[in-house]
Design a protein around this motif. Sequence first.
Motif, short mmCIF file in Angstrom:
data_model
loop_
_atom_site.label_atom_id
_atom_site.label_comp_id
_atom_site.label_asym_id
_atom_site.label_seq_id
_atom_site.Cartn_x
_atom_site.Cartn_y
_atom_site.Cartn_z
N LYS A 23 0.86 -1.19 0.00
CA LYS A 23 0.00 0.00 0.00
C LYS A 23 0.89 1.23 0.00
O LYS A 23 1.77 1.38 0.84
N ARG A 33 0.09 3.03 -9.68
CA ARG A 33 -0.69 1.79 -9.79
C ARG A 33 -0.13 0.85 -10.85
O ARG A 33 -0.34 -0.36 -10.78
N THR A 87 -0.53 -2.50 -4.23
CA THR A 87 -1.88 -3.02 -4.01
C THR A 87 -2.92 -1.93 -3.84
O THR A 87 -4.09 -2.14 -4.09
N ASP A 88 -2.48 -0.73 -3.40
CA ASP A 88 -3.41 0.38 -3.19
C ASP A 88 -2.61 1.68 -3.14
O ASP A 88 -1.42 1.67 -2.85
N GLU A 104 -2.93 5.82 -1.70
CA GLU A 104 -3.66 6.79 -0.89
C GLU A 104 -2.91 8.12 -0.93
O GLU A 104 -1.70 8.15 -0.76
#
Length: 160
Positions: A120, A141, A147-148, A150
């Motif tokens: 992440k 990405r 995986t993520d 933010e």
Amino acid sequence: MLPGTPLLRDRLPQDPRRLVHGHPVEARQAPAEVVARVMTKPVVTVTPGTDLTEVAELMLEHNVRSVPVVHEGHLAGIVTRRDMLRTVTRADWVVEAEIRNRLGMVGGTRRWQVEVTGGKVSIVDKGNGATERHVVDVLVRATAGVTDVEFTTEPVPAGG
């Protein structure tokens, strides 16, 4: 013994719970004593230059967990499912270094603060621009192992 029959099945006692559920008692067979009676047939092999996607497709198609790698008629190695997984999993520090390199091309290295934990990615955007953020989101990405993603505008305080 039929091809593909597990090596240990006839060496272990039958589960008595099978009788409670009305399953018939299976006839016991002599345990296999030679590899030829338990090995997977036909043999599926690849060469060292085989594309990993093709290896994965062969494993799925033939329901095998490993494939021998043959070079000039000799065994060169074995590729396993675990080996395949290693190609897509990467350490966080490697992912972070690649992201920092990519983001250095978009706004410079000082604009973005990056941290990767368990795949992440947390990004602090010091410029707070929506267009650049979208470009960065796509670049990040597209990085293997992410995986993520933010975004925040304020750095996360240490320890929390």
